[in-house]
Scaffold this active site. Sequence first.
Site, mmCIF file in Angstrom:
data_model
loop_
_atom_site.group_PDB
_atom_site.id
_atom_site.type_symbol
_atom_site.label_atom_id
_atom_site.label_comp_id
_atom_site.label_asym_id
_atom_site.label_seq_id
_atom_site.Cartn_x
_atom_site.Cartn_y
_atom_site.Cartn_z
ATOM 1 N N HIS A 419 3.882 -1.498 3.097
ATOM 2 C CA HIS A 419 3.391 -2.000 1.871
ATOM 3 C C HIS A 419 2.110 -2.860 2.543
ATOM 4 O O HIS A 419 0.909 -2.888 1.979
ATOM 5 C CB HIS A 419 4.378 -3.040 0.407
ATOM 6 C CG HIS A 419 3.258 -3.984 -0.283
ATOM 7 N ND1 HIS A 419 3.424 -3.429 -1.529
ATOM 8 C CD2 HIS A 419 2.980 -4.417 -0.529
ATOM 9 C CE1 HIS A 419 2.838 -4.175 -2.210
ATOM 10 N NE2 HIS A 419 2.448 -5.372 -1.116
ATOM 11 N N GLU A 420 2.430 -3.705 3.518
ATOM 12 C CA GLU A 420 0.909 -4.994 4.124
ATOM 13 C C GLU A 420 0.194 -4.187 4.719
ATOM 14 O O GLU A 420 -1.070 -4.151 4.678
ATOM 15 C CB GLU A 420 2.305 -5.930 4.706
ATOM 16 C CG GLU A 420 2.640 -6.918 3.814
ATOM 17 C CD GLU A 420 1.854 -7.480 2.701
ATOM 18 O OE1 GLU A 420 0.333 -7.305 3.137
ATOM 19 O OE2 GLU A 420 3.139 -8.052 1.320
ATOM 20 N N HIS A 426 -6.607 -1.130 3.784
ATOM 21 C CA HIS A 426 -7.505 -0.746 2.932
ATOM 22 C C HIS A 426 -8.886 -1.965 3.356
ATOM 23 O O HIS A 426 -9.493 -1.089 3.337
ATOM 24 C CB HIS A 426 -7.246 -1.754 1.738
ATOM 25 C CG HIS A 426 -8.180 -1.269 0.377
ATOM 26 N ND1 HIS A 426 -7.028 -2.003 -0.672
ATOM 27 C CD2 HIS A 426 -9.335 -1.294 -0.118
ATOM 28 C CE1 HIS A 426 -8.476 -1.669 -1.835
ATOM 29 N NE2 HIS A 426 -9.539 -1.772 -1.054
#
Length: 645
Positions: A419-420, A426
Amino acid sequence: MRPIIALLFLLAAAPTSAAATRKTAPPGPRSPRSAETRDPEALRWDLTALYPSDAAWSEAKAALGKDVAGFRGRHEGRLGASAKALADGLADLAQLRERYERLFAYAMLRSDGDVKAARPRELRQEAERLGVELEAAASFVRPELLAVDAAKVKAFLKEDPRLAQFDFFLSDLLRWKDHTLSPREERIVAQAGELEGAAPAVHGVLTNADIPWPTVKLSTGEQVRLDPAGYQRARTAPSAADREKVFRAFFDAVKTYERTLGAAMDAQVKGHRFEKDVRGFRSSLESALFAANIPPAVYHQLVADVNRSLPTLHRYLALRKRMLGLSELRYEDLYAPLVKDVERRYTPAEGVALTLEAVAPLGAPYVEALRSALDGRWTDFLPRPGKRSGAYSMGVYAVHPYQLLNFNGQWEDVSTLAHESGHTMHSALAARAQPFPKYDYPTFVAEVASTLNENLLLHRVLDRTKDDATRLFLLGRHLETLRTTLFRQTMFAEFELAVHKRAEKGEALSGEALSTLYLELVRKYYGHAQGLCRVDARYGVEWASVPHFFNYDFYVFQYATSLVASTSLAKAIREEAVTGGTAARDRYLAMLSAGGSRYAIDLLKDAGVDMTTSAPFAAAMDEMNRVMDEMDAILGRAGHPRAAR
C-alpha cells in the site's frame, strides 16, 4: 499520505481555509540487500538526504524564514505589471514552497522516529509556525492576480516560457474569482488558520491524555487498557462475551465526554461554515470540494450508490453471522476475525520480495524503481520504542519519498508495505515527470495508487494459493476491506453531510443530537430493524471516537471513491497482462506521472474510470459479491463449519 504540500501549488493555488491479517504461499523473487541484512540501520530511513544534521536544518530554517519575511515586499503590487514580474513572483513562491516541504519533512520524520524525544517535537513545532508565516506571506497572491484581466494573464503565458510550469495554476485561478477576497481580507483569513486547530486539539488531548480509559479483564486473563489503540486490538477478541465487555466499557467512557466532544465538533463545523460564508459558497460540501474541482454530485452519487447497495452489505452480515456460528449478530461482532489466521510470518525481505512480484503487471521499470527505493533506505521498516505507530508515505520533491512502517511480520504488514509503496511510486513518478508546481497530486486520487497495489498483491497470492483454508483467509480479509472502506467510510460521509446540513439550517449540534443522528445511520446501514445486526443505543456515540470528523472536512468519502477506482483499474491491468497487453497499464502510469497537472476527475477518466457515473461502484459491488460467492462455495465444501465462540 500525499506529498507534504497539501494544495497543488502553494497556498496561492487555492484560498486558505480557516477551518481548513492474511497468509500466503512462500515469497517470490529475491529481495533487496537492505531488507536481508541484519544491520538495524539498513532497515531505517536515512534522513541525511534532507539535511546532514539538526544544526543544518536550523540553518536552513533561518534562511527560509528570512526569505519568507521578505516575500511580500519583493512582489506585492507587482505581479500584474509584466510577464517577467509574474514569473519572478511565482517562481520565488514555488522555491519557498519546495524548501518548506523539505524542511517540514525532516522535522516530521525526526519527530515520528522518536515521539518521546523533545528536540524532534520542537523542530516540528518550529516548522509548523514557519508554515503559518509562509501562508500569511503568500495570501496576497490570489487576490492580486485575480485583479489582472484574464486576457492579460493569457498573454503573459505566451511571453515568458518560465510561466509554462504555472499554466494549470493560472487557469485554475480563474475559477476562484467569485470566491476570493481583498488582499487584506485574505491575510486575515490566512492568519485565522491557526484557529482551525482548536477542535482537533481538544479531541486529541481528550482521547490521548485526559479521558480515564477503563481497563478490562478478558476471559484469557489478559488485562487491557481500552484507550483507542487498545480498543481496536481488543474488539477482535474471539470471545463474544469479551467483545461485548470491550465495546461497552470503551463507549461508556466516550459517552462520559459526549457533551465536550459535541462542543468540539460544533466548533469544527462552525469553522467550515465560516469558510463557506466568507467565500460565498452555497454549502460547506461545495466549499470543501471546490479546490479539487470535484462536483458535489460525485459525493451525493456515492452515498446514493451505497444506499442502493445495502443488500450487498446485508448479505455480508448474513455470511459473517454464519461463519462465526452466532444465533444473533451484534455490532460488537463486526471485528471478530472471520477466519483464524494461518500461521505464517514474514521477514521484511520476504515482504519486499512478495510486493515486487505482485506489481510485475505494472512493468519492469516500475518494479526496478520500487526495488531501488526499498533498497535505498527510503523506508523505516521496524517498530521500536518511541516510534510513531501506523504507516505512511511522504513525498519530498527533488529528494525522494520516505515511508514509515511498523512491520511485525504478519500478512497485514506485507499488504501495508504494498500500500505505502504505491504512494511512494506515485510521488516518485510525479516528481520525475512534473515541475514542482504540478507534482502534488489531488487527494481524490491519492489512495488509488496504494489500494491498487494491495489489489495486485491479493490477486497474485490468490492465483498461486490452492488450499481452501488460505483462500478463505485471504478472501475474508479482502471482504473486510471492501466492507469497511466502501460501506463504513461512506456511512461516515453520509453522517458528515447530514451534520453540516443541520448546521447550515441553524440547528443545534449538541453531543446528544449527534449521537442520535449517528445511531440512526448505523442502524440503517447494518439492518437493525430487519434483525440482521443488533446495534445497542449506547454505540450512537461512536462518532466522537472518529478523528477524521475533528481534523478534516468531507475527506473520508475519498477512501471509498479511491478503492472503487483502483478496483476497476487493477482488474483491467490484471486481465490485460494475461494477454501481454499494456494499454490499461500505460494509461494508469500516465495518471501517476501526471501528478497534479490536471483535475482528479479528468486524470481518472483518462486512466479509464469515469467517477461521475455509477459504473465503477457497480463493478466494485460485483467483486464483493464474487468474493462472497467463492467463500460460500468453500464453506459448502467444508460442510458449513461453525467457528468456535
